[in-house]
Motif scaffolding. Structure first.
Motif, short mmCIF file in Angstrom:
data_model
loop_
_atom_site.label_atom_id
_atom_site.label_comp_id
_atom_site.label_asym_id
_atom_site.label_seq_id
_atom_site.Cartn_x
_atom_site.Cartn_y
_atom_site.Cartn_z
N LEU A 1 0.77 -1.37 -0.14
CA LEU A 1 0.15 -0.16 0.14
C LEU A 1 1.21 1.01 0.23
O LEU A 1 1.87 1.38 1.08
CB LEU A 1 -0.66 0.46 0.89
N SER A 2 0.75 2.16 -0.90
CA SER A 2 1.81 2.89 -0.50
C SER A 2 0.86 4.26 -1.46
O SER A 2 -0.70 4.32 -1.77
CB SER A 2 2.72 3.09 -2.24
N VAL A 3 1.34 5.42 -0.84
CA VAL A 3 0.94 6.62 -1.57
C VAL A 3 1.25 6.78 -3.39
O VAL A 3 2.44 6.82 -3.53
CB VAL A 3 1.08 8.10 -0.25
N ILE A 4 0.10 8.01 -4.17
CA ILE A 4 0.93 8.11 -5.09
C ILE A 4 1.11 9.55 -4.80
O ILE A 4 0.47 10.58 -4.85
CB ILE A 4 -1.02 7.90 -5.63
N LEU A 5 2.44 9.97 -5.18
CA LEU A 5 3.19 10.95 -5.51
C LEU A 5 3.15 11.86 -6.92
O LEU A 5 3.58 12.50 -6.80
CB LEU A 5 4.91 10.64 -5.00
N ASP A 6 3.59 10.86 -7.32
CA ASP A 6 3.53 11.23 -9.03
C ASP A 6 1.93 11.91 -9.27
O ASP A 6 1.44 11.31 -9.16
CB ASP A 6 3.77 10.83 -10.06
N PRO A 7 2.05 13.21 -9.82
CA PRO A 7 0.39 13.39 -10.24
C PRO A 7 0.64 13.19 -11.59
O PRO A 7 -1.67 13.04 -11.85
CB PRO A 7 0.41 15.56 -10.70
#
Length: 1363
Positions: free
Chosen positions: A950-956
């Motif tokens: 589970l990760s946070v999407i950092l790239d817009p």
């Protein structure tokens, strides 16, 4: 002796063990600071002098490396009680990248004792071992206090003994010195990383020693390595460089080529004939040497490139990786391009090697130990001629060889400015800075007026002003500059200056071949086609700092082996129109009827044409429930030609339908019936009847499996996915031999006939071709032409039809029963709770609302807490009043004990939101969390996730991509997150602000509870007739992931609880590979040309989408490389096989989007590890071998089965007893029918439990026998009675002989007699019967005549033309 020579000779370290140097890429080097304080022990002699010697040791390979450091001599002084002490207080620095637990530092204690003659003798008193890395290959924890190192008796050379074991505690021969130790301190020293470019690896050096390139220490301390300071660098420019070799360039290279060609021919002589004599006394070697110049093998050695390595060396190491430039003979340059050669030597300009550009050295330091090193290197290649034509470039590049011929060093003189320099070249057996063998110096008769080995001349300048380019230089480089692409720079463009060679990135000699297809000057491996890159022509940025242009640019990937086509099985509708007689036989066989929801039999119908389905009609169907029925009826042999291998007696099937678990059916026996199922495409088939455990057969015949697909148990929107699956996918079925456990073949069927299109139920009959796919041994790549788009054929793959599988497909509609609360929310946004706490009774109330109802169902405390129940029952007093008081006292104490924890849990529950994710292999689940700042001040919130999947999407861009897929309307912010040093994202929130945090859950590991093993390792209980459905299997392994949103000091403002429920996935294609055990399987699979429009020109971008792959096993190398725009893509796999008979199963997900949102295909791979046996044999001749069988813990009745019984015989042929833990021989005989390479599989099976005991892979390398006679006949095709012929054979021996006959095509040729006996010198007539062929063409039939030992005597070839 100069300063550089002194430093170079005194600090030559011993390299590590060669096995250590094979790690690629090397890990980051770790810096250490070791303080050796004092030596204390009862064994020390007062007044004697002692010295400490420190060395690096590799316990794994029993190898010392680096260079031993020696301390100064110290006298031992008395130290109470009854001991002596020697104080050293010396600091040693070093760094190493060998981060392995076996790497240690060894300290030796040496005493200097005097002799009678006044000389001294050094005696080893003991040694100790300092570990540098612990078990996790990490630096040993730095000690805050000094450590005491225990010492062992003897010398550290004992560590080289073969009986030495690691760790030291296991060695019983090493004894500890009592009451003696060395006080030391060891810790990492980060400041040393700044001088890694000056200090070589594994070199132990004291802070009191001088390191060239460092400034002296400041203040009172004399340790310059504690806080090292670098000296200022000076930039040098080397121009108009050329090299002259004596007596001349032409004569020098001619002698060099003659010697290399002689060595090559001598080496070929030694290997081909086994000659091990000296070259001067062996007549064979003299013959080869005398013909060296004529190249009797049709090949010769030629000069392909001349290179010059230039770098700055400080006596210890190269400060930067040497630059690599290409030299060109002056004769190949035009007069205008030779301006670097002085006019006085104009007539000799053609005999010089000229550098066409200028070299910039920005790492020079004004220190006497800093030298500029030159190394001249030649690149040779073996060129040959075949039929008068030269070899291609790809063939020449494979034979490239590099040799160092000369080197030189130059010490710049500070303050001299611009000057011309002439240096002598060195060669022969002298150790140089490049640590390579150098070509010998010429004889004394060739000595020139300056030096015997040649000279290097150049002009040097050290000013920092911009150098203008003359018009002549511009004209000289117009052609080179026009081919060079623009180089990106991070600075403002400066005025044009003289071209400078870019800083070399430490190129190996195998990385300097360029592709002719590339437009820029790029680098690739020498195994590719093309010529050597002229590095000085690819001019980079004039900046002295490294930039992106200094890095190697990878060329398009070219596979090292021919890829096999991923064509899979040609699935089709396979619908067969049944006659009335066939329907009658089908009904008479007694197969159970398939009933619809009204309990009426479903009639066999004609399916609609493929591709003409209506998705809206399926979605509007009131019967949304689907009951899928698979009914396996019969199995028949293929009528086209013979089938290799025996026809199975029993079979079992393996397959996977949609996302249901994989199925392995029970064993099904093939039962013949009079007038069995038959069509015009197949011979009469045999019924499939289930076998019980006691060996009896069940009734009725056939095997029926049901799958219930109810929308109530599907994910949101999955009903449409399921309909798409039926419309577009195929079901692949593997057929296995139930007795031998060998893979018989595979079949595939389109599932589109299962679409009901508004009907109550549908049922169709199908006859599938069961084909086997054989992967031949990998071939080598002949050149890039074999990999061109459109030129590739499915090499190494042979598909043969072995039988036909009869089955019925049915889909019965059912009304959907809606279950409230079963479907999850369709929204992709998770909102945080509004501080509402749910009580155990199920009702909610708000912490901020005074009037909230606090109603809950009361439960006894002892029923909800086991700890309290145990406390109440322990040490309970007698008497009811005392018991009551005791219980109340215990309850009050327990409430006080858990009050803090209960309040924390209640507050955490108030800020916790829950999201349920149905995870499928390879598919990304996207959702957003609405995070609100509850405070009236701004905060920076840190997001912590406790699971890597589970990760946070950092790239817009990725965020925007997923929002488009999910049709989400929330805004997307640029540069929203800030990454901390520990890579945890942070987001800034204004007072009472709400933002949406994008999350993505994606797993590439297959859940073992969902994925079950398929294959012959064990049949298990198999499948039954009960219906499979979603939501009814309790095998799911739910995973909980906690996400915390924290402000300063770790205070959480929101919690997210993600509940992951793994789901099965769809398998689109299955591959099975059989490979030798404990070896690597390397395969290249060509991806099918999806989304490619017909008629798209080759090489046009956009014709083929870029593919991305991910593997479910992280230990498997799986990658895809593009061969260029418009070219096909290949998947490269490298899998480590296990021991036999292990089966490794993994999945590969294929994507067409760079963000890996959802796979377009999921491939399933099986790797069967078999014991390998290489067999070299001759076609038509029997080769006998034996295999060693080892028994298991219990005795077993086993039998050997082979995949090609016509070519492999086993003895014993039937079942036999394999004793427990015993050894028994299995004799085999191999008689292959065709020449070439082939795989044959051999299984040893327990006939009682039907388990696989052992498995072998026989790799045949079969050669063609010598053809003694050839015949040619013509026969009519399309049937007939065949043809009878006769040939004669004469016995060449004087005595009678018995001969046996065999052929490679028993289906086309039969003998009148399989053996005959003929007297010596007599003639015998062999009768032949040629069978008719149904096809037109040409066939070559071999007739093998073998002796009584089945050795080939003669082979006749008969070419048959069927017209």
């Amino acid at each position: 002796m100069g300063e550089w020579e002194r430093v170079f000779r005194q600090h030559r370290p011993l390299p590590p063990h060669p096995q250590r140097g094979r790690a690629r890429p090397p890990p980051r080097s770790a810096a250490f600071r070791c303080v050796l304080k004092h030596l204390h022990g009862a064994a020390l002699c007062q007044g004697a002098e002692y010295q400490l010697r420190l060395s690096l040791f590799d316990a794994t390979y029993h190898h010392f490396f680096g260079r031993t450091w020696r301390s100064s001599w110290r006298a031992a002084s008395p130290a109470p009680p009854r001991s002596a002490r020697a104080t050293f207080n010396e600091v040693v620095y070093f760094h190493t990248s060998l981060n392995h637990p076996g790497i240690a530092a060894v300290v030796e204690v040496v005493m200097r004792a005097g002799k009678g003659g006044g000389d001294s003798q050094h005696l080893s008193c003991g040694f100790g071992i300092i570990p540098l890395f612990h078990g996790g290959s990490e630096v040993t924890d730095p000690a805050t206090e000094d450590r005491a190192l225990k010492l062992y008796h003897g010398t550290p050379r004992a560590l080289l003994h073969p009986r030495f074991q690691d760790p030291v505690e296991k060695n019983k021969y090493m004894t500890v010195m009592e009451k003696s130790h060395l006080q030391y301190g060891l810790k990492s020293h980060q400041p040393l990383e700044a001088i890694f470019h000056l200090l070589p690896e594994n070199l132990l050096i004291s802070g009191l020693q001088t390191v060239p390139g460092l400034l002296p220490a400041r203040g009172d301390t004399s340790d310059c390595l504690q806080k090292p300071r670098l000296m200022k660098t000076v930039t040098c420019y080397l121009e108009r460089l050329f090299i002259q070799l004596y007596p001349s360039l032409e004569e020098f290279e001619e002698e060099l080529l003659d010697l290399l060609n002689s060595d090559r021919l001598l080496q070929g002589c030694l290997y081909s004939s086994g000659c091990d004599q000296h070259r001067e006394c062996c007549p064979r070697c003299k013959t080869f040497l005398s013909q060296a110049n004529t190249a009797p093998d049709g090949e010769e050695v030629a000069v392909r490139e001349r290179r010059l390595h230039v770098g700055v060396h400080n006596g210890l190491r190269f400060v930067q990786a040497p630059q690599v430039a290409v030299l060109v003979p002056g004769a190949e340059l035009s007069p205008g391009r030779c301006q670097g050669v002085p006019s006085s030597r104009a007539r000799d300009a053609g005999q010089a090697l000229v550098l066409r550009s200028r070299i910039q050295l920005s790492e020079m330091v004004p220190h006497p130990a800093f030298r500029v090193c030159f190394q001249l290197e030649y690149v040779f290649c073996s060129t040959g001629r075949g039929g008068g034509k030269a070899l291609s470039g790809s063939a020449r590049s494979e034979a490239a060889d590099m040799r160092s011929v000369r080197w030189a060093v130059w010490s710049p003189v500070p303050g001299t400015g611009d000057t011309d320099v002439i240096l002598p070249l060195r060669g022969g057996a002298r150790r140089g800075p490049c640590q390579t063998l150098v070509y010998r110096t010429p004889p004394s008769s060739w000595q020139g007026k300056h030096v015997e080995s040649g000279t290097v001349q150049f002009h040097v300048s050290t000013d920092s002003e911009e150098h203008l380019v003359t018009a002549a230089e511009i004209l000289c480089k117009d052609r080179d500059e026009s081919k060079k692409p623009p180089t990106p720079s991070l600075r403002v463009p400066a005025p044009r200056r003289t071209p400078v060679s870019p800083r070399g990135p430490g190129l190996s000699v195998s990385q300097l071949v360029a592709s002719p297809r590339s437009t820029g000057q790029t680098l690739q491996d020498t195994t590719q086609d093309g010529g050597i890159t002229h590095l000085e022509a690819d001019l980079g940025s004039p900046d002295t700092e490294p930039c992106a242009s200094d890095q190697l640019r990878a060329l398009p990937f070219t596979p090292l082996q021919l890829p096999m086509a991923a064509v899979g099985l040609q699935a089709c509708s396979s619908h067969v129109s049944l006659s009335r007689a066939a329907l009658a036989r089908l009904h008479a066989a007694g197969f159970p009827d398939i009933l619809d929801c009204n309990q009426e039999p479903v009639e066999i119908s004609e399916p609609v044409e493929l591709g003409n389905f209506n998705l809206r009609l399926e979605e509007a169907d009131p019967l949304q429930g689907n009951e899928i029925v698979l009914q396996f009826l019969a199995f028949g042999r293929d009528a086209q030609g013979g089938v290799e291998g025996l026809w199975p007696r029993t079979v079992f099937l393996t397959f996977q339908f949609y996302r249901f678990p994989p199925v392995t059916t029970p064993r099904l026996q093939l039962v013949s019936m009079e007038g069995g199922l038959a069509t015009e495409l197949a011979v009469p088939a045999q019924l499939l009847v289930r076998v019980n455990e006691d060996g009896t057969l069940t009734k009725p015949p056939g095997l029926q499996l049901k799958y219930m697909v109810d929308p109530a148990f599907l994910r949101p929107g999955e009903q449409r996915w399921f309909l798409r699956y039926l419309a577009e996918h195929s079901l692949q079925i593997d057929v296995w031999d139930g007795d031998s456990l060998l893979h018989f073949g595979s079949a595939a069927i389109k599932l589109e006939p299962l679409l009901r299109q508004g009907q109550l139920a549908v049922r169709t009959y199908h006859e599938l071709e069961v084909a086997t796919t054989e992967y031949e041994p990998d071939g080598t790549v002949l050149g890039r032409e074999a990999l061109r788009h459109g030129a590739l054929r499915p090499l190494g793959v042979r598909v043969a039809v072995r039988g036909h599988l009869h089955l019925c497909l049915a889909n019965i509609g059912h009304p959907c029963e809606e279950i409230p609360g079963q479907l999850p929310s369709h929204s992709c946004i998770v909102t945080a709770p509004d501080s509402t706490v749910t009580a155990p009774g199920g009702r909610g109330y708000s912490l901020s609302t005074p009037g909230g109802r606090r109603t809950a169902w009361a439960r006894r405390l002892v029923d909800v807490d086991n700890e309290l129940e145990a406390a109440l029952r322990s040490r309970r007093p007698e008497g009811w009043p005392k018991q009551r008081a005791w219980d109340l006292q215990v309850i009050d104490s327990y409430r006080d004990h858990i009050k803090g924890e209960s309040i924390y849990q209640m507050l955490s529950q108030a800020i916790t939101a829950t999201r349920t994710v149905h995870a499928v292999l390879g598919t990304a689940e996207f959702f957003e969390f609405a995070l609100r700042n509850p405070y009236s001040v701004q905060h920076t919130v840190t997001i912590e996730v406790d699971h890597p999947e589970l990760s946070v999407i950092l790239d817009p861009r990725e965020w925007r991509h997923f929002k488009e897929l999910t049709k989400s309307v929330t805004p997307v912010e640029e540069d929203m997150f800030h990454l901390r040093e520990d890579l945890k994202p942070q987001v800034y929130l204004r007072p009472s602000e709400t933002v949406h945090i994008p999350f993505k859950y994606q797993t590439f590991s297959a859940d073992p509870a969902v994925v079950a093993a398929q294959g012959p390792a064990g049949l298990g209980t198999g499948a039954n007739d009960k219906a499979h459905s979603f939501g009814k299997s309790g095998a799911k392994q739910t995973k909980l992931i906690q996400v915390s949103f924290q402000v300063s000091r770790g205070k959480p403002i929101a919690l997210l609880r993600v509940k992951v429920e793994p789901q099965p996935h769809v398998v689109d294609q299955t591959f099975r590979f059989y490979h030798p055990e404990l070896t690597f399987l390397k395969k290249t699979i060509r991806l099918p040309a999806w989304h490619t429009l017909p008629g798209t020109p080759v090489g046009v971008p956009g014709g083929q989408p870029e593919m991305f792959v991910r593997c479910s096993d992280p230990d498997i190398i799986c990658e895809t490389k593009s061969l260029g725009p418009g070219e096909p893509q290949d998947i490269f796999l490298k899998v480590a096989g296990g021991p036999s008979p292990q089966i490794k199963k993994f999945f590969v997900a294929i994507y067409t989007d760079a963000w890996l949102a959802a796979p377009v295909q999921i491939w399933q791979f099986y790797l069967h590890s078999l014991q390998r046996l290489d067999v070299a044999c001759t076609a038509g001749q029997l080769t006998r071998l034996s295999l060693l069988l080892r028994g298991t813990a219990a005795p077993r009745r086993v039998r050997a089965f082979t995949s090609h019984p016509q070519e492999l015989e086993v003895d014993p042929n039937g079942a036999f007893l394999l004793p427990a833990n015993g050894i028994q021989d299995l004799y085999i005989g191999v008689r292959p029918r065709r020449a070439g390479s082939k795989f044959i599989y051999l299984n040893l099976v327990d006939v009682e439990s039907h388990q696989l005991v052992s498995s072998w892979l026989l790799c045949l390398s079969c050669r063609q026998p010598l053809i003694s006679k050839a015949f040619e006949i013509s026969l009519p095709a399309g049937g007939g009675k065949g043809c009878n012929k006769r040939i004669t054979y004469t016995n060449p021996y004087p005595s009678p002989r018995l001969y046996f006959l065999c052929t490679n095509r028993p289906d086309l040729l039969q003998f009148r007699e399989d053996s005959f006996e003929v007297a010596g010198g007599e003639v015998y007539t062999i009768g032949l019967r040629f069978a008719p062929s149904q096809t037109v063409g040409e066939e070559e039939i071999l007739i093998h005549i073998n002796d009584h030992e089945d050795k080939n005597e003669e082979t006749f070839s008969v070419k048959v033309l069927y017209q």
